[in-house]
Design a protein around this motif. Sequence first.
Motif, short mmCIF file in Angstrom:
data_model
loop_
_atom_site.label_atom_id
_atom_site.label_comp_id
_atom_site.label_asym_id
_atom_site.label_seq_id
_atom_site.Cartn_x
_atom_site.Cartn_y
_atom_site.Cartn_z
N TYR A 8 0.85 -1.19 0.00
CA TYR A 8 0.00 0.00 0.00
C TYR A 8 0.89 1.24 0.00
O TYR A 8 1.72 1.42 0.88
CB TYR A 8 -0.92 -0.02 1.22
N THR A 9 0.72 2.08 -1.01
CA THR A 9 1.51 3.30 -1.12
C THR A 9 0.56 4.50 -1.13
O THR A 9 -0.30 4.59 -0.29
CB THR A 9 2.42 3.27 -2.37
N SER A 10 0.74 5.40 -2.09
CA SER A 10 -0.10 6.59 -2.17
C SER A 10 -0.21 7.04 -3.62
O SER A 10 0.74 6.92 -4.38
CB SER A 10 0.51 7.72 -1.34
N ASP A 11 -1.35 7.58 -3.97
CA ASP A 11 -1.53 8.13 -5.30
C ASP A 11 -0.70 9.40 -5.51
O ASP A 11 -0.53 9.86 -6.62
CB ASP A 11 -3.01 8.42 -5.56
N ARG A 27 7.03 8.68 -2.72
CA ARG A 27 6.06 7.64 -3.08
C ARG A 27 6.26 7.15 -4.52
O ARG A 27 6.08 5.96 -4.79
CB ARG A 27 4.63 8.14 -2.88
N ASN A 31 6.90 3.32 -5.53
CA ASN A 31 6.15 2.59 -6.56
C ASN A 31 7.09 1.99 -7.60
O ASN A 31 6.90 0.86 -8.05
CB ASN A 31 5.13 3.52 -7.23
N GLY A 52 -2.16 2.45 -4.42
CA GLY A 52 -2.19 3.74 -3.76
C GLY A 52 -3.57 4.34 -3.81
O GLY A 52 -4.35 4.06 -4.72
N SER A 53 -3.88 5.17 -2.84
CA SER A 53 -5.21 5.77 -2.81
C SER A 53 -5.12 7.27 -2.64
O SER A 53 -4.11 7.83 -2.23
CB SER A 53 -6.05 5.17 -1.68
N LYS A 54 -6.20 7.91 -2.98
CA LYS A 54 -6.40 9.34 -2.75
C LYS A 54 -7.88 9.51 -2.45
O LYS A 54 -8.74 9.01 -3.17
CB LYS A 54 -6.01 10.14 -4.00
N TYR A 117 1.28 -0.65 -10.70
CA TYR A 117 0.79 0.29 -9.71
C TYR A 117 -0.69 0.51 -10.00
O TYR A 117 -1.06 0.84 -11.12
CB TYR A 117 1.53 1.64 -9.78
N SER A 119 -4.16 2.57 -8.97
CA SER A 119 -4.69 3.76 -8.31
C SER A 119 -6.11 3.52 -7.86
O SER A 119 -6.95 3.02 -8.62
CB SER A 119 -4.68 4.93 -9.30
N SER A 121 -8.60 6.01 -6.64
CA SER A 121 -8.72 7.45 -6.41
C SER A 121 -9.97 8.10 -7.00
O SER A 121 -10.05 9.32 -7.04
CB SER A 121 -7.49 8.17 -6.99
#
Length: 127
Positions: A8-11, A27, A31, A52-54, A117, A119, A121
Amino acid sequence: RGGQILVYTSDSGARPEAGWSLYGAARAGQNFLIRAVALEHAHEGICINALGSKNAITAGFPGCPPGAAGDDFVIPGEWSKPLEAETPLGRLGTMEELAAFATVLLDGSNRFQTAQYFSFSGGWNSA
């Protein structure tokens, strides 16, 4: 031999945004590293992906009032309008939705997807 790993990362690493240069760059590097490691272990049947999420919200999200979010619901209000406005779907995601998306990458049913990767989001990363 084989298996699935989802990091789990980030958008923020998928789309540059003013004010987030250092975090976004870190980030993006994360990725890239995940995708490169996945290629190094693909011959072992190990599928490694990043997610990743936003604007996927749960209790404790900064600015979210107490009781306005749980794993399976978000109660919109003044606090959420700026986040909803930057999300093409016009709403916030829930942890329940995020978990449902992640499950297919971890439950053993999808053993062909690797070095990607993903997303989560509501379209933010493409807007």
